[in-house]
Design a protein around this motif. Structure first.
Motif, PDB file in Angstrom:
ATOM      1  N   SER B 116       0.834  -1.197   0.000  1.00 49.04           N
ATOM      2  CA  SER B 116       0.000   0.000   0.000  1.00 49.04           C
ATOM      3  C   SER B 116       0.875   1.256   0.000  1.00 49.04           C
ATOM      4  CB  SER B 116      -0.977  -0.007   1.177  1.00 49.04           C
ATOM      5  OG  SER B 116      -0.416   0.616   2.281  1.00 49.04           O
ATOM      6  N   THR B 119       1.670   1.680  -3.735  1.00 50.74           N
ATOM      7  CA  THR B 119       0.582   2.300  -4.506  1.00 50.74           C
ATOM      8  C   THR B 119       0.469   3.785  -4.152  1.00 50.74           C
ATOM      9  OG1 THR B 119      -1.026   1.605  -2.852  1.00 50.74           O
ATOM     10  CG2 THR B 119      -0.736   0.175  -4.746  1.00 50.74           C
ATOM     11  N   TRP B 147      -6.425   1.913  -4.289  1.00 50.14           N
ATOM     12  CA  TRP B 147      -5.647   0.730  -3.896  1.00 50.14           C
ATOM     13  C   TRP B 147      -4.992   0.949  -2.533  1.00 50.14           C
ATOM     14  CZ3 TRP B 147      -6.218  -3.896  -5.552  1.00 50.14           C
ATOM     15  CH2 TRP B 147      -6.566  -4.143  -6.889  1.00 50.14           C
ATOM     16  N   THR B 148      -4.508   2.175  -2.290  1.00 52.23           N
ATOM     17  CA  THR B 148      -3.863   2.469  -1.015  1.00 52.23           C
ATOM     18  C   THR B 148      -4.844   2.324   0.139  1.00 52.23           C
ATOM     19  OG1 THR B 148      -2.483   4.038  -2.198  1.00 52.23           O
ATOM     20  CG2 THR B 148      -2.453   4.161   0.191  1.00 52.23           C
ATOM     21  N   GLY B 151      -5.516  -1.330   0.757  1.00 51.40           N
ATOM     22  CA  GLY B 151      -4.433  -1.961   1.526  1.00 51.40           C
ATOM     23  C   GLY B 151      -4.480  -1.590   2.996  1.00 51.40           C
ATOM     24  N   TRP B 247       1.886   8.512   5.155  1.00 49.66           N
ATOM     25  CA  TRP B 247       1.589   7.095   4.918  1.00 49.66           C
ATOM     26  C   TRP B 247       2.864   6.260   4.846  1.00 49.66           C
ATOM     27  CZ3 TRP B 247      -2.584   4.561   5.845  1.00 49.66           C
ATOM     28  CH2 TRP B 247      -2.752   3.270   5.322  1.00 49.66           C
TER      29      TRP B 247
END
Lengths: 110, 264
Positions: B116, B119, B147-148, B151, B247
């Motif tokens: 993740s 992405t 997608w992140t 995840g 992140w």
């Protein structure tokens, strides 16, 4: 991204960046797999310290790639890079001081 | 100190940025980073100190208890004698009750979080590049953000399962089970090792999980704004880069938690 070859077109540069990202992703995955292989193949009772050092080394490798490439600290101005990295000295100091402390507590108690 | 003279001149003419010789003289960003991004870096620095304090405290606690010296195969839980070895505490995976699968599930979680992070960096790259037209750019950022978020949610779900299993306990590696044998863990007592062991598990993985949760919320806001075209109208996707830093940091912390809590 001024440090890059300016003769490349934006498309080529974009493609190169995406390729680099997947390459770093591969390196991170391989480092994690190697950690697992060592965790399973080196018995803990015989190779206690070798295991710990391998894990610490691979963690630092992974941390380097995440910070340098994903967070792009490598591409930042040097003054920004060092003002983030240098305060980490305090962590090293705390780590050394506290592990000595832990060993002393152990000696007193057991 | 080659430009000492220019620095001196700049202090007298600091009000006019065009005449200063030093990049610190005002009128431009010496670190070539936007204000919000710079502040994100310094926030992450302070957060790194907090997480380090947690992990180092764990190190002290572990160091001040006897280590398990025997072979891994002979291990039994004994809260009074030694600190437990992680490969026996975290050996369960969902749907396979009683199977001894050391660290497999945690390894899976690590992969999910690293992916993740990948992405996320692809979303940042799509937002920063000048190779894409506005439509494709927005679509690409949306795709990778989704997608992140995916995840992040999977990781949180795995962690919820891991906590539930840890709290509930297991009969594996326990000897002499009687009617009043204590199963599982809480903040004052646990079946695995000294009381501190479970306390550290809850505080360290919980503090990290809290960060992941905040990150997922921020990512959802980011995704919403991208879909609404906020960043497209603004003309840049710098917000994706700033939240991206956060992140990646959460992923970075997990790399350390994984090593020092689960592997060592």
């Amino acid at each position: 991204m001024a440090h890059e070859d300016s003769s490349l077109s934006p498309q080529e540069r974009h493609a190169a960046h995406v390729k680099k990202i997947w390459k770093v992703a591969g390196i991170l995955a391989i480092a994690t797999i190697i950690e697992f292989v060592f965790a399973f193949t080196l018995p803990i009772e015989d190779f206690k310290f070798l295991r710990i050092w391998i894990f610490i080394l691979l963690t630092i490798v992974k941390a380097f790639y995440i910070v340098a490439e994903f967070m792009h600290l490598k591409g930042e101005v040097k003054s920004l890079m060092w003002s983030v990295l240098l305060p980490m000295i305090f962590i090293v100091w705390l780590l050394v001081a506290m592990l000595v402390e832990g060993a002393t507590i152990f000696d007193i108690r057991f | 100190m080659a430009n000492e003279s220019t620095v001196q001149t700049s202090s007298t003419t600091a009000l006019n940025p065009n005449q200063t010789g030093s990049i610190w003289g005002g009128g431009e960003s010496p670190m070539k980073a936007e204000y919000g991004k710079l502040m994100m870096w310094f926030f992450l620095l302070s957060d790194a100190l907090t997480f380090s304090a947690f992990l180092i405290a764990y190190g002290v606690a572990r160091y001040s208890y006897p280590a398990y010296e025997g072979a891994a195969a002979d291990f039994v839980y004994n809260p009074d004698a030694y600190w437990p070895i992680p490969e026996k505490v975290y050996n369960a995976i969902p749907f396979f009750h009683g199977l001894d699968a050391p660290l497999i599930f945690v390894g899976l979680m690590t992969f999910i979080l690293i992916l993740s992070s990948v992405t996320m960096v692809l979303a940042v790259e799509a937002g920063n590049t000048d190779a894409l037209d506005p439509d494709t750019k927005q679509a690409e950022v949306q795709k990778w953000m989704l997608w992140t978020i995916f995840g992040g949610i999977i990781f949180l779900s795995c962690q919820a399962w891991e906590w539930a299993h840890f709290i509930e306990g297991t009969e594996q590696f326990m000897t002499g089970i009687t009617a009043d044998t204590f199963f599982g863990a809480n903040l004052t007592q646990n079946q695995y090792g000294p009381p501190l062991f479970a306390a550290f598990f809850f505080f360290i993985t919980g503090f990290h999980g809290m960060h992941v949760l905040s990150g997922v919320v921020l990512n959802i806001i980011l995704f919403y704004n991208t879909v609404m075209g906020t960043y497209r109208k603004r003309g840049h996707y710098l917000m994706v880069e700033k939240i991206g830093l956060y992140w990646h940091f959460v992923d970075l912390v997990w790399v350390f938690v994984f090593t020092f809590f689960y592997l060592v």
